[in-house]
Scaffold this motif. Structure first.
Motif, PDB file in Angstrom:
ATOM      1  N   MET A 115       0.826  -1.219   0.000  1.00 27.29           N
ATOM      2  CA  MET A 115       0.000   0.000   0.000  1.00 27.29           C
ATOM      3  C   MET A 115       0.850   1.255   0.000  1.00 27.29           C
ATOM      4  O   MET A 115       0.391   2.317  -0.420  1.00 27.29           O
ATOM      5  CB  MET A 115      -0.921   0.018   1.232  1.00 27.29           C
ATOM      6  N   GLY A 116       2.071   1.148   0.497  1.00 28.41           N
ATOM      7  CA  GLY A 116       2.961   2.306   0.467  1.00 28.41           C
ATOM      8  C   GLY A 116       3.636   2.587   1.794  1.00 28.41           C
ATOM      9  O   GLY A 116       3.310   1.988   2.830  1.00 28.41           O
ATOM     10  N   ARG A 117       4.547   3.531   1.753  1.00 27.21           N
ATOM     11  CA  ARG A 117       5.339   3.892   2.935  1.00 27.21           C
ATOM     12  C   ARG A 117       4.452   4.317   4.097  1.00 27.21           C
ATOM     13  O   ARG A 117       4.653   3.903   5.240  1.00 27.21           O
ATOM     14  CB  ARG A 117       6.283   5.038   2.554  1.00 27.21           C
ATOM     15  N   GLU A 118       3.460   5.163   3.818  1.00 32.56           N
ATOM     16  CA  GLU A 118       2.625   5.672   4.906  1.00 32.56           C
ATOM     17  C   GLU A 118       1.833   4.542   5.559  1.00 32.56           C
ATOM     18  O   GLU A 118       1.683   4.513   6.793  1.00 32.56           O
ATOM     19  CB  GLU A 118       1.672   6.755   4.385  1.00 32.56           C
ATOM     20  N   ALA A 119       1.327   3.629   4.754  1.00 34.57           N
ATOM     21  CA  ALA A 119       0.559   2.508   5.316  1.00 34.57           C
ATOM     22  C   ALA A 119       1.461   1.595   6.138  1.00 34.57           C
ATOM     23  O   ALA A 119       1.063   1.087   7.196  1.00 34.57           O
ATOM     24  CB  ALA A 119      -0.111   1.721   4.195  1.00 34.57           C
ATOM     25  N   ALA A 120       2.682   1.381   5.660  1.00 31.53           N
ATOM     26  CA  ALA A 120       3.622   0.549   6.432  1.00 31.53           C
ATOM     27  C   ALA A 120       3.900   1.200   7.784  1.00 31.53           C
ATOM     28  O   ALA A 120       3.948   0.526   8.818  1.00 31.53           O
ATOM     29  CB  ALA A 120       4.923   0.360   5.649  1.00 31.53           C
ATOM     30  N   MET A 121       4.058   2.523   7.772  1.00 34.13           N
ATOM     31  CA  MET A 121       4.306   3.224   9.037  1.00 34.13           C
ATOM     32  C   MET A 121       3.055   3.222   9.918  1.00 34.13           C
ATOM     33  O   MET A 121       3.146   3.126  11.151  1.00 34.13           O
ATOM     34  CB  MET A 121       4.765   4.667   8.757  1.00 34.13           C
TER      35      MET A 121
END
Ligand SMILES: [Fe+2]
Ligand SMILES: [Fe+2]
Length: 240
Positions: free
Chosen positions: A142-148
């Protein structure tokens, strides 16, 4: 918990019934604040700590089993996230390695404790393995923000979980001290370790927020689902 043979630690805080005559030396009272460091040496006038009650042993069995499962999940989440995330955002490599290394240390710590005290891992170990890997891979996709956001959600639950364990153990420490009994190196060491691990989890939470976890879309849905999953996994792992 099944009976286990006598082994070197004099006070087996997880199996007091078989070591009633072999206890660690006592240690001096710690300062009163709930988050104070546990004692580390033996006061001359303190009596040895009593064996834990069956309910205290059961609490520790359950807590350590959950902790091991949680740390397994953390290692697997980062293992799944890191290749995708670092490929897209190479600047995150040091941070992701740092968090992964800490999780691997936590996992090793609880593996050692479970083996030492012959506590069985959760029966759902394979389920959590699959779920954590899927969560890590899915949020990285989903992307960097979702991983964070995943890290933020997990650490919010896990940080609170560890905090509650520290609170319970410090309550035991306080009661021992009130009775003039020592805490014992093993219990004191566990309190210290749990506090350190809790602080590292909360550090991960801060890193996640600093790296735009709250920019994930849909942030609320994602974090609520993950937090609910964590609570469910903790609840189940405490029992099976
Ligand atoms: Fe951890
Ligand atoms: Fe963590």
């Amino acid at each position: 918990m099944t009976a286990r043979p006598t082994y070197s630690p004099l006070f087996d805080f997880l199996a007091p019934s078989i070591v009633t005559s072999r206890r660690l030396h006592t240690s001096p009272p710690s300062p009163p604040p709930i988050d104070a460091s546990p004692p580390t040496s033996t006061p001359k006038n303190a009596s040895p700590p009593p064996p834990l009650t069956p309910s205290q042993s059961a609490f520790l069995d359950s807590a350590l089993r959950v902790n091991q499962a949680g740390e397994l999940a953390a290692v697997l989440i980062y293992s799944a996230q890191n290749p995708l995330l670092i490929k897209s955002h190479p600047h995150l490599r040091p941070l992701m390695k740092h968090m992964y290394d800490q999780e691997a240390g936590h996992f090793a710590f609880f593996n050692t404790l479970l083996a030492k005290h012959r506590i069985r891992p959760t029966a759902l170990y394979p389920v959590w393995t699959l779920a954590a890997t899927a969560l890590g891979w899915g949020t990285a996709f989903m992307g960097r923000e979702a991983a964070m956001a995943c890290t933020e959600a997990v650490e919010t639950e896990i940080g609170g979980h560890y905090n509650e364990q520290v609170r319970v153990l410090l309550d035991w420490v306080e009661k021992l001290e009130e009775r003039g009994e020592g805490v014992g190196e093993e219990l004191g060491g566990l309190v210290e370790a749990l506090r350190r691990i809790r602080d590292e989890e909360l550090e991960h939470l801060d890193h996640a927020v600093e790296n735009d976890a709250k920019e994930a879309r849909p942030y609320e849905l994602l974090t609520e689902v993950i937090r609910g999953g964590c609570r469910g996994a903790i609840w189940v792992s405490e029992r099976v």
